[in-house]
Design an enzyme around this catalytic site. Structure first.
Site, PDB file in Angstrom:
ATOM      1  N   ARG A   1     -63.564 -63.018  16.027  1.00 29.94           N
ATOM      2  CA  ARG A   1     -64.243 -61.753  15.838  1.00 29.94           C
ATOM      3  C   ARG A   1     -63.501 -60.587  16.497  1.00 29.94           C
ATOM      4  O   ARG A   1     -63.176 -59.594  15.845  1.00 29.94           O
ATOM      5  CB  ARG A   1     -65.632 -61.912  16.444  1.00 29.94           C
ATOM      6  N   THR A   2     -63.201 -60.738  17.762  1.00 28.64           N
ATOM      7  CA  THR A   2     -62.537 -59.638  18.474  1.00 28.64           C
ATOM      8  C   THR A   2     -61.116 -59.441  17.955  1.00 28.64           C
ATOM      9  O   THR A   2     -60.645 -58.316  17.816  1.00 28.64           O
ATOM     10  CB  THR A   2     -62.519 -59.924  19.985  1.00 28.64           C
TER      11      THR A   2
ATOM     12  N   ARG B   1     -56.626 -61.265  25.542  1.00 32.48           N
ATOM     13  CA  ARG B   1     -57.832 -62.050  25.825  1.00 32.48           C
ATOM     14  C   ARG B   1     -57.373 -63.267  26.602  1.00 32.48           C
ATOM     15  O   ARG B   1     -56.460 -63.970  26.159  1.00 32.48           O
ATOM     16  CB  ARG B   1     -58.471 -62.433  24.483  1.00 32.48           C
TER      17      ARG B   1
END
Lengths: 316, 194
Positions: A55-56, A105
């Site tokens: 998603r990110t 991330r």
């Protein structure tokens, strides 16, 4: 703005409002035939994802591409990282490839900070979630969604608006970034969860806390439900999932106690039936799908403000 | 760009009535050139182009008895000097609901100078749609073009020196609510455009 976005605390109120206003202008791009702007033509954005996050990652990828940047996706699985390469060597590789921004991330809290301040790379660093620490662009997109529903027409924006953040605050980087940013924007935050899922030292966060969801719900302008992060849990934080959802899940009965204008948010991915029931997630109050749309506009705004001007040209 | 402090108001070259007359003439010229106002869309370039576009549209509506769609077109991300300064705040882009495909788009700006703003606006327009024709209306043409661009409708040709600055103040955007165009000595010689 500073050269990096590592923590929601890096943003002053002016910075944060500039991001929201820029995102508001960029959001209309989605309605145009050509969803592209030339601002970052010739710039390279690397998505460096050491943890899974479809998603990110696609949100950042779409944002960078809509600003005409070149995007390189670097997923740790199947890469040199799984062969034992350190963060430093990965960073030096990216530097050698000429990355202008690194969106990172990482499972370890503080990894983006290390990358930004180690001198390994000259690029801007954007934290896309580090461990249980922070996720500032998620906080910005949540603030943007709140602002569109509760603040845009008002003087002072989100000043004095009440937001409840409910559930697994302990493991949630989203909760920490949101608490910091919403405070900066003048909103009042209440963190709600079982005592085992509120972090130690929460007294220092300058927020209200509560163990009683039913008492909080009628007072707030927005409810943000957090996913219970079972992958980060070893040990018993609550007796059974059923008891958790009975006490801290948002269902139709609880939703009926909300004020008429109150909106329901969730950063995703949702576990329907655990922290939120399907009828709430699909109700008119839910802005969960809109949060995803807003995510692209907010990430465009962040990338534009970090890379669009001259400051990033000259390394410190 | 804040107006100069009142201690040096500069030389006023157009007052409110001059501006009004210039806009009225531009409005008539637009109607005449396009044989009516049927397919017109006016797009102002923020900030000062937008109220000018609205005023021209109101005048055309009075004469032709049709509503002319008015919008705004932000050119920030299309500027050729984007990288030379810190990231700028974006200004509103509002394309009228009818779109611009097949229409005659009249770009409206306050001052035509280097032509770089208009070059950026043409690029921006390209990403929004394909108008049948694009025309340019400006309140003031001060010369010193750096690109092969000219205006179709000009309120006032104003010969200037590069050491001067043309300041346009519009009642809609200023606190004092006064329209005026004035020439002032330029405070810093590096600022170009706008």
């Amino acid at each position: 703005m500073k050269r990096h976005l590592l923590s929601a605390a890096d943003l002053t109120r002016d910075d944060a409002e500039l991001v929201l206003e820029t995102a508001a202008e960029l959001r209309s791009l989605a309605d145009r035939p050509i969803k592209k702007l030339p601002a970052l033509r010739g710039r390279t954005v690397v998505n460096l994802f050491f943890e899974d996050s479809t998603r990110t990652r696609i949100s950042f990828e779409a944002a960078a591409k809509r600003l005409s940047a070149d995007v390189i996706n670097f997923a740790a699985k199947g890469s040199s990282v799984s062969k034992g390469e350190s963060l430093k060597d990965t960073a030096l590789t990216l530097e050698a490839m000429g990355a202008d921004a690194v969106v990172i991330r990482h499972g370890a809290s503080g990894a983006p900070h290390r990358l930004a301040h180690s001198g390994w790379v000259r690029s801007s660093v954007v934290n896309a979630g580090d461990g249980t620490h922070e996720h500032p662009t998620q906080a910005l997109l949540d603030a943007f969604t709140l602002w569109r529903h509760l603040g845009e027409e008002r003087r002072g924006g989100l000043e004095g608006r009440r937001v409840a953040i409910v559930g697994d605050v302990l493991h949630s980087r989203v909760a920490r970034s949101n608490a910091l940013l919403l405070k900066t924007l003048g909103a009042e935050v209440t963190l709600v969860g079982p005592p085992t899922l509120l972090p130690v030292g929460i007294e220092g966060w300058d927020v209200e806390t509560s163990y009683d969801l039913d008492a909080v719900l009628p007072k707030v302008d927005a409810v943000m439900m957090l996913r219970v992060q079972r992958e980060r849990m070893q040990g018993g934080f609550f007796p059974t999932p059923r008891e958790y959802s009975r006490r801290y899940g948002l269902d139709g009965r609880r939703m009926a106690t909300l004020q008429d204008h109150t909106i329901v948010m969730h950063p995703g991915p949702m576990v329907r039936g655990m922290e939120i029931t399907a009828d709430v997630a699909d109700s008119d109050r839910s802005v969960i799908v809109e949060q995803v749309t807003n995510g692209v506009a907010v990430r465009m705004a962040v990338l534009y403000l970090l890379l669009g001007g001259s400051e990033s040209e000259s390394p410190e | 760009m804040p107006a100069a402090p009142l201690a040096h108001p500069g030389r006023v070259v157009l007052d409110a009535r001059d501006i009004g007359r210039a806009l009225t003439r531009i409005s008539h010229e637009i109607i005449e050139r396009n044989k009516g106002a049927g397919d017109l869309v006016l797009l102002g370039i923020p900030r000062r182009g937008v109220p000018l576009a609205q005023r021209i549209a109101a005048r055309i509506s009075q004469v032709e008895d049709v509503d002319v769609p008015v919008g705004s077109l932000d050119i920030t991300m299309y500027r050729d000097d984007l990288r030379l300064k810190p990231a700028r705040a974006l200004l509103p882009t509002e394309i009228p609901s009818g779109g611009i495909d097949g229409k005659v788009v009249v770009l409206v700006d306050d001052v035509l100078f280097s032509g770089r703003t208009i070059r950026a606006a043409l690029d921006a327009l390209n990403d929004v749609g394909r108008p049948r024709a694009v025309q340019l209306a400006v309140l003031v043409d001060r010369g010193h073009r750096e690109l092969p661009i000219r205006a179709d409708f000009v309120g006032k040709n104003l010969p200037t020196s590069l050491s001067e600055r043309v300041s346009v103040r519009l009642a809609d955007l200023e606190d004092d609510g006064v329209d005026a165009v004035s020439i002032e000595p330029r405070p810093d010689a590096t600022e170009v455009g706008e």
